[in-house]
Design a protein around this motif. Structure first.
Motif, PDB file in Angstrom:
ATOM      1  N   ASN A  18      15.943  36.961 -47.198  1.00 28.42           N
ATOM      2  CA  ASN A  18      16.818  37.184 -46.115  1.00 28.42           C
ATOM      3  C   ASN A  18      18.224  37.169 -46.852  1.00 28.42           C
ATOM      4  OD1 ASN A  18      18.358  37.351 -43.919  1.00 28.42           O
ATOM      5  ND2 ASN A  18      18.099  35.181 -43.288  1.00 28.42           N
ATOM      6  N   LYS A  20      21.032  37.739 -45.464  1.00 33.00           N
ATOM      7  CA  LYS A  20      22.221  37.285 -44.313  1.00 33.00           C
ATOM      8  C   LYS A  20      23.361  38.279 -44.663  1.00 33.00           C
ATOM      9  CE  LYS A  20      20.391  32.673 -44.842  1.00 33.00           C
ATOM     10  NZ  LYS A  20      20.467  31.288 -44.870  1.00 33.00           N
ATOM     11  N   HIS A 111      16.234  33.055 -36.150  1.00 33.37           N
ATOM     12  CA  HIS A 111      16.737  32.345 -37.199  1.00 33.37           C
ATOM     13  C   HIS A 111      17.631  31.206 -37.060  1.00 33.37           C
ATOM     14  CE1 HIS A 111      18.956  31.315 -41.268  1.00 33.37           C
ATOM     15  NE2 HIS A 111      17.686  31.835 -41.724  1.00 33.37           N
ATOM     16  N   GLU A 113      20.104  30.314 -37.849  1.00 36.67           N
ATOM     17  CA  GLU A 113      21.977  30.653 -37.768  1.00 36.67           C
ATOM     18  C   GLU A 113      21.985  31.474 -36.607  1.00 36.67           C
ATOM     19  OE1 GLU A 113      22.009  32.381 -41.922  1.00 36.67           O
ATOM     20  OE2 GLU A 113      21.758  30.306 -42.365  1.00 36.67           O
ATOM     21  N   GLU A 183      11.853  26.596 -41.008  1.00 42.67           N
ATOM     22  CA  GLU A 183      12.912  26.270 -41.982  1.00 42.67           C
ATOM     23  C   GLU A 183      13.884  24.964 -41.344  1.00 42.67           C
ATOM     24  OE1 GLU A 183      14.265  29.922 -43.925  1.00 42.67           O
ATOM     25  OE2 GLU A 183      15.274  30.082 -41.860  1.00 42.67           O
ATOM     26  N   ILE A 188      18.798  24.480 -45.455  1.00 42.43           N
ATOM     27  CA  ILE A 188      19.183  25.619 -45.612  1.00 42.43           C
ATOM     28  C   ILE A 188      20.357  25.732 -46.472  1.00 42.43           C
ATOM     29  CG2 ILE A 188      19.856  27.535 -44.392  1.00 42.43           C
ATOM     30  CD1 ILE A 188      17.780  27.046 -42.411  1.00 42.43           C
ATOM     31  N   GLY A 189      20.445  26.338 -47.540  1.00 41.11           N
ATOM     32  CA  GLY A 189      21.809  26.620 -48.328  1.00 41.11           C
ATOM     33  C   GLY A 189      22.453  25.431 -48.840  1.00 41.11           C
ATOM     34  N   GLY A 227      11.179  27.879 -45.456  1.00 43.12           N
ATOM     35  CA  GLY A 227      12.375  28.329 -45.938  1.00 43.12           C
ATOM     36  C   GLY A 227      13.346  27.202 -46.039  1.00 43.12           C
ATOM     37  N   GLY A 228      14.151  27.106 -46.877  1.00 44.74           N
ATOM     38  CA  GLY A 228      15.205  26.042 -47.254  1.00 44.74           C
ATOM     39  C   GLY A 228      15.312  26.040 -48.764  1.00 44.74           C
ATOM     40  N   SER A 229      16.390  26.324 -49.297  1.00 37.55           N
ATOM     41  CA  SER A 229      16.804  26.237 -50.582  1.00 37.55           C
ATOM     42  C   SER A 229      15.600  26.461 -51.656  1.00 37.55           C
ATOM     43  CB  SER A 229      17.106  24.856 -50.766  1.00 37.55           C
ATOM     44  OG  SER A 229      18.370  24.671 -50.282  1.00 37.55           O
ATOM     45  N   VAL A 230      14.602  27.587 -51.214  1.00 46.98           N
ATOM     46  CA  VAL A 230      13.654  27.979 -52.240  1.00 46.98           C
ATOM     47  C   VAL A 230      14.203  28.580 -53.503  1.00 46.98           C
ATOM     48  CG1 VAL A 230      11.581  29.382 -52.547  1.00 46.98           C
ATOM     49  CG2 VAL A 230      12.095  27.883 -50.500  1.00 46.98           C
ATOM     50  N   VAL A 249      13.379  33.273 -48.318  1.00 45.50           N
ATOM     51  CA  VAL A 249      14.460  32.838 -49.285  1.00 45.50           C
ATOM     52  C   VAL A 249      15.953  33.391 -48.883  1.00 45.50           C
ATOM     53  CG1 VAL A 249      14.886  32.988 -51.749  1.00 45.50           C
ATOM     54  CG2 VAL A 249      12.538  33.112 -50.989  1.00 45.50           C
ATOM     55  N   GLY A 251      19.642  32.414 -50.446  1.00 46.81           N
ATOM     56  CA  GLY A 251      20.539  32.727 -51.566  1.00 46.81           C
ATOM     57  C   GLY A 251      19.742  33.097 -52.756  1.00 46.81           C
TER      58      GLY A 251
HETATM   59  O1  LIG Z   1      16.440  32.670 -44.189  1.00 41.52           O
HETATM   60  C1  LIG Z   1      16.576  32.022 -45.231  1.00 41.52           C
HETATM   61  C2  LIG Z   1      16.752  30.628 -44.996  1.00 41.52           C
HETATM   62  O2  LIG Z   1      17.898  30.341 -44.211  1.00 41.52           O
HETATM   63  C3  LIG Z   1      16.980  29.861 -46.451  1.00 41.52           C
HETATM   64  O3  LIG Z   1      18.202  30.006 -46.987  1.00 41.52           O
HETATM   65  P1  LIG Z   1      18.444  29.407 -48.518  1.00 41.52           P
HETATM   66  O4  LIG Z   1      17.347  29.725 -49.425  1.00 41.52           O
HETATM   67  O5  LIG Z   1      19.683  29.988 -48.891  1.00 41.52           O
HETATM   68  O6  LIG Z   1      18.583  27.934 -48.119  1.00 41.52           O
END
Ligand SMILES: O=C[C@H](O)COP(=O)(O)O
Length: 271
Positions: A18, A20, A111, A113, A183, A188-189, A227-230, A249, A251
């Motif tokens: 993703n 974003k 999502h 966000e 997630e 996340i991030g 999902g989350g900081s993978v 994923v 970032g």
């Molecule tokens: O859509 C992806 C998730 O929000 C995870 O984001 P991240 O991998 O930057 O933590």
């Protein structure tokens, strides 16, 4: 993750990136090209075994479609959001019909966000899931708890309630092709990654709830992502969990090498 050799379980791993609100269409095309080359160079990478998908901003999708079709790339792609409506006076919204016309296979729904920044409710997410199915798109329904809920220890109940609310009205037939992304918002991030056992705990709870809603056969077909900081460094351990069938994923999907290494998680298990 289950394997095709289990016989009963045959869920194809899905590695989803993703982007974003990052990368304009020219940058997006460059990243997809580099990702495709990197995976092609990895001699033992099998697209039939592991599905790789990217979720660019809507303004990139036409360019990505042209590249993927023109170069016959084996990458899937999808939208980051869709409207619950099909057409009309909904300024700024994107119809699932338009995503389908661009050959999107998937669309993200709910999502975190979208839920937090845009106030999307479970009810709206349920209408978006319905819209996705109406237009032949596979929804990736995102659910997950924030830090306060996690600290209170009510994360499973909270997430399952989101799941039930966001699937209201979905038939068992449609649910069989569903993808759910768990997630945890606190991961996340942030660099904070849930442990593989946390990912498994929630994925198993989600699958059990899907079984309650739709029966065992359907629940067994649903792919559940974490999902989350993978990153490449932690993906293999998370994907080794029985009920985790892929990763969403953020970032790390903006770097072709890193994302390709996540897609090649099975090499890291072997090495
Ligand atoms: O859509 C992806 C998730 O929000 C995870 O984001 P991240 O991998 O930057 O933590």
């Amino acid at each position: 993750m289950t394997t095709q050799t289990d016989g009963v379980y045959d869920r194809q791993p899905l590695i989803a990136g993703n982007w974003k609100m990052n990368l304009d269409h020219a940058e997006g095309v460059a990243l997809v090209q580099k990702l495709a080359w990197t995976l092609d160079d990895a001699k033992n990478f099998d697209h039939a075994r592991v599905q790789v998908a990217v979720f660019p901003p809507a303004t990139d999708l036409r360019s990505v479609q042209t590249l993927v079709a023109g170069d016959k790339l084996k990458l899937a792609y999808g939208g980051q959001d869709l409207s619950d409506q099909d057409s009309g006076a909904f300024t700024g919204d994107i119809s699932g019909a338009f995503l389908k016309k661009l050959d999107c296979a998937f669309v993200l729904v709910g999502h975190s966000e979208r839920r937090t920044i845009h106030g999307e409710s479970d009810e709206l997410c349920a209408r978006k899931v319905a819209a996705a199915y109406r237009h032949g798109l596979t929804p990736i329904l995102c659910v997950g708890e924030g830090l306060e809920v996690r600290q209170a220890g009510t994360h499973v109940d909270y997430t399952l309630e989101q799941l039930r609310g966001s699937l209201a009205g979905v038939s068992a037939e449609d649910a069989a092709s569903l993808v759910v992304a768990y997630e945890p918002v606190w991961a996340i991030g942030t660099g904070e990654v849930a442990g593989p056992e946390d990912a498994q705990e929630m994925s198993a709870a989600i699958r059990a709830e899907l079984e309650r809603l739709y029966g065992e056969e359907t629940a067994r077909k649903v792919r559940i992502l974490y999902g989350g900081s993978v990153k490449a460094a932690n993906a293999a351990a998370i994907l080794a969990e029985r009920d985790v069938d892929g990763v969403l994923v953020g970032g790390a999907s903006l770097k072709a090498e890193e994302f390709a290494n996540i897609a090649r998680f099975e090499d890291h298990v072997a090495s």
